[in-house]
Scaffold this motif. Structure first.
Motif, PDB file in Angstrom:
ATOM      1  N   GLU A  86       0.820  -1.210   0.000  1.00 43.31           N
ATOM      2  CA  GLU A  86       0.000   0.000   0.000  1.00 43.31           C
ATOM      3  C   GLU A  86       0.857   1.265   0.000  1.00 43.31           C
ATOM      4  O   GLU A  86       0.541   2.236  -0.713  1.00 43.31           O
ATOM      5  CB  GLU A  86      -0.922   0.020   1.222  1.00 43.31           C
ATOM      6  CG  GLU A  86      -1.985  -1.070   1.242  1.00 43.31           C
ATOM      7  CD  GLU A  86      -1.458  -2.440   1.671  1.00 43.31           C
ATOM      8  OE1 GLU A  86      -2.208  -3.427   1.557  1.00 43.31           O
ATOM      9  OE2 GLU A  86      -0.283  -2.527   2.115  1.00 43.31           O
ATOM     10  N   SER A  90       2.279   2.867  -4.090  1.00 43.34           N
ATOM     11  CA  SER A  90       1.149   3.785  -4.279  1.00 43.34           C
ATOM     12  C   SER A  90       1.350   4.613  -5.547  1.00 43.34           C
ATOM     13  O   SER A  90       2.480   4.829  -6.013  1.00 43.34           O
ATOM     14  CB  SER A  90       1.015   4.716  -3.080  1.00 43.34           C
ATOM     15  OG  SER A  90       2.110   5.607  -3.007  1.00 43.34           O
ATOM     16  N   GLN A  91       0.259   5.102  -6.100  1.00 41.34           N
ATOM     17  CA  GLN A  91       0.313   5.933  -7.294  1.00 41.34           C
ATOM     18  C   GLN A  91       1.115   7.211  -7.040  1.00 41.34           C
ATOM     19  O   GLN A  91       1.753   7.753  -7.946  1.00 41.34           O
ATOM     20  CB  GLN A  91      -1.102   6.283  -7.753  1.00 41.34           C
ATOM     21  CG  GLN A  91      -1.839   5.135  -8.421  1.00 41.34           C
ATOM     22  CD  GLN A  91      -1.179   4.694  -9.723  1.00 41.34           C
ATOM     23  OE1 GLN A  91      -0.697   5.525 -10.498  1.00 41.34           O
ATOM     24  NE2 GLN A  91      -1.143   3.396  -9.960  1.00 41.34           N
ATOM     25  N   GLU A  92       1.107   7.694  -5.801  1.00 39.73           N
ATOM     26  CA  GLU A  92       1.825   8.928  -5.470  1.00 39.73           C
ATOM     27  C   GLU A  92       3.335   8.793  -5.694  1.00 39.73           C
ATOM     28  O   GLU A  92       4.026   9.797  -5.917  1.00 39.73           O
ATOM     29  CB  GLU A  92       1.564   9.311  -4.009  1.00 39.73           C
ATOM     30  CG  GLU A  92       0.172   9.845  -3.731  1.00 39.73           C
ATOM     31  CD  GLU A  92      -0.888   8.750  -3.646  1.00 39.73           C
ATOM     32  OE1 GLU A  92      -0.511   7.547  -3.649  1.00 39.73           O
ATOM     33  OE2 GLU A  92      -2.085   9.089  -3.591  1.00 39.73           O
ATOM     34  N   VAL A  94       4.734   6.970  -8.129  1.00 39.63           N
ATOM     35  CA  VAL A  94       5.059   6.670  -9.530  1.00 39.63           C
ATOM     36  C   VAL A  94       6.060   7.674 -10.105  1.00 39.63           C
ATOM     37  O   VAL A  94       7.058   7.276 -10.734  1.00 39.63           O
ATOM     38  CB  VAL A  94       3.787   6.581 -10.386  1.00 39.63           C
ATOM     39  CG1 VAL A  94       4.139   6.601 -11.881  1.00 39.63           C
ATOM     40  CG2 VAL A  94       3.015   5.313 -10.048  1.00 39.63           C
ATOM     41  N   GLN A  98       9.703   6.654 -11.614  1.00 44.00           N
ATOM     42  CA  GLN A  98      10.007   6.968 -13.004  1.00 44.00           C
ATOM     43  C   GLN A  98      11.319   7.744 -13.120  1.00 44.00           C
ATOM     44  O   GLN A  98      12.100   7.536 -14.050  1.00 44.00           O
ATOM     45  CB  GLN A  98       8.852   7.761 -13.620  1.00 44.00           C
ATOM     46  CG  GLN A  98       7.603   6.921 -13.876  1.00 44.00           C
ATOM     47  CD  GLN A  98       6.421   7.743 -14.347  1.00 44.00           C
ATOM     48  OE1 GLN A  98       6.307   8.930 -14.034  1.00 44.00           O
ATOM     49  NE2 GLN A  98       5.524   7.113 -15.094  1.00 44.00           N
ATOM     50  N   ASN A 116       3.120  -3.511 -13.011  1.00 48.11           N
ATOM     51  CA  ASN A 116       1.699  -3.167 -12.834  1.00 48.11           C
ATOM     52  C   ASN A 116       1.511  -1.689 -12.510  1.00 48.11           C
ATOM     53  O   ASN A 116       0.436  -1.129 -12.753  1.00 48.11           O
ATOM     54  CB  ASN A 116       1.075  -4.029 -11.734  1.00 48.11           C
ATOM     55  CG  ASN A 116       0.862  -5.468 -12.163  1.00 48.11           C
ATOM     56  OD1 ASN A 116       0.921  -5.784 -13.354  1.00 48.11           O
ATOM     57  ND2 ASN A 116       0.643  -6.355 -11.213  1.00 48.11           N
ATOM     58  N   LEU A 117       2.557  -1.055 -11.946  1.00 46.58           N
ATOM     59  CA  LEU A 117       2.517   0.386 -11.681  1.00 46.58           C
ATOM     60  C   LEU A 117       2.854   1.200 -12.924  1.00 46.58           C
ATOM     61  O   LEU A 117       2.764   2.425 -12.916  1.00 46.58           O
ATOM     62  CB  LEU A 117       3.523   0.751 -10.586  1.00 46.58           C
ATOM     63  CG  LEU A 117       3.064   0.828  -9.133  1.00 46.58           C
ATOM     64  CD1 LEU A 117       4.223   1.325  -8.263  1.00 46.58           C
ATOM     65  CD2 LEU A 117       1.866   1.743  -8.952  1.00 46.58           C
ATOM     66  N   GLY A 118       3.287   0.499 -13.975  1.00 50.22           N
ATOM     67  CA  GLY A 118       3.709   1.185 -15.186  1.00 50.22           C
ATOM     68  C   GLY A 118       5.138   1.680 -15.130  1.00 50.22           C
ATOM     69  O   GLY A 118       5.536   2.565 -15.909  1.00 50.22           O
TER      70      GLY A 118
END
Length: 322
Positions: A86, A90-92, A94, A98, A116-118
């Protein structure tokens, strides 16, 4: 820029120190050893390049690392416990990942999580695979290193070890554990010295039987035949951390041992002693290390070496940049 590796100050698992030792050796020395659980507040006042590898983590609220740390994420494993999925996935986060991509993943389950998060990522294997191959003389010692680490029943494990080891080899057996509840009280220098002595023993052994990946991985890197005991890894995503890594070993699975799962009814069966105590008829381990068996091990050594070369390339590229 100065260099740092990770260690876990409060561990009682020698495998954590084996990973630190391998990273330290790979860099040829470092300026800092930073505690895994407080990378968000490392206590330094300058920009530092960090070889960021290992098991993450007990305190994911302390993630990500401080802005002054420039990480090379390689040999990363994200555990399912402690809220790591979690908080660390988290998307935060990403944009942060990157920025520091690609992410080198120790196992294929962690690779799947980052994909899966890209996030651009790849399967790197473990930094411990970069330990140098041992070329010297070997002993006749056969090491059992926590062969049933996931089964907490001393009577059961002793019985199964007795079933597994042929009589003619029992005088060559030494039993070792990676549990050490006193190591956290030692200096980091003392801990690295202890790891060095342990790895020398692994390198010289005739054969190792273990359910510890941070015994199996460095031993394979150093050219020691390893049988990995994939026994008891059947609950609560315990097998995730092994995905991909098992391809580097000869694997003994739980079909060879009665009442070896960690399901509730099976635990009761073990406690009541309702399992076979006679010798294994078709032993999955070749204690004689016949030529056909050694060919399998040599293939494992080769595959481990290929992963190690990839890690060395990434590390050299990252740390040699201006």
């Amino acid at each position: 820029m100065k260099k740092a590796v990770i260690f876990y100050k409060d561990t009682d698992n020698i495998g954590d120190d084996v990973q630190t030792y391998a990273a330290w050796q790979l860099l040829g020395g470092v300026d800092y050893m930073l505690d895994r659980e407080s990378l968000n507040n490392p206590g330094i006042d300058e920009k530092v390049k960090l070889l960021c590898n290992g098991w993450f983590m007990k305190n994911p609220e302390n993630w990500p690392p401080h802005k002054d740390l420039e990480p090379l994420f390689i040999s990363m494993y994200v555990d399912h416990k402690h809220g790591c999925y979690e908080k660390m996935l988290s998307q935060e986060l990403v944009p942060y990942y990157q920025k520091h991509a690609p992410i080198g993943c120790r196992d294929k389950n962690t690779l799947k999580l980052f994909k899966n998060l890209g996030i651009e990522s790849y399967y790197s294997g473990c930094v411990t695979l970069t330990l140098p191959q041992y070329k010297g003389e070997r002993t006749d010692e056969i090491l059992l290193v926590d062969p049933f680490v996931k089964i907490f029943d001393k009577k059961y494990t002793e019985t199964q070890i007795n079933r597994l080891i042929p009589e003619k080899f029992k005088n060559r057996i030494s039993v070792i554990t990676h549990h050490d509840f006193e190591m956290k009280h030692l200096t980091i220098e003392e801990r690295m010295e202890n790891v060095e002595k342990l790895l020398e023993r692994y390198a010289k052994a005739k054969l190792i039987i273990t359910s510890r990946i941070h015994c199996a991985l460095p031993a394979t890197a150093m050219g020691t035949p390893v049988y990995f005991m994939d026994v008891g890894y059947d609950r609560k995503q315990a097998h995730d951390r092994l995905e991909g890594l098992l391809d580097l070993f000869e694997v003994v699975d739980d079909t060879h041992f009665p009442a070896s799962s960690n399901q509730p009814l099976t635990k009761i069966q073990r406690k009541l002693g309702l399992y076979s105590k006679s010798a294994i008829k078709e032993n999955p381990i070749d204690f004689d290390l016949k030529p056909e068996t050694m060919k399998k091990f040599e293939n494992n050594f080769k595959n481990a070496s290929l992963l190690a070369d990839g890690i060395r390339f990434k590390v050299k590229e990252f740390f040699n940049e201006n």
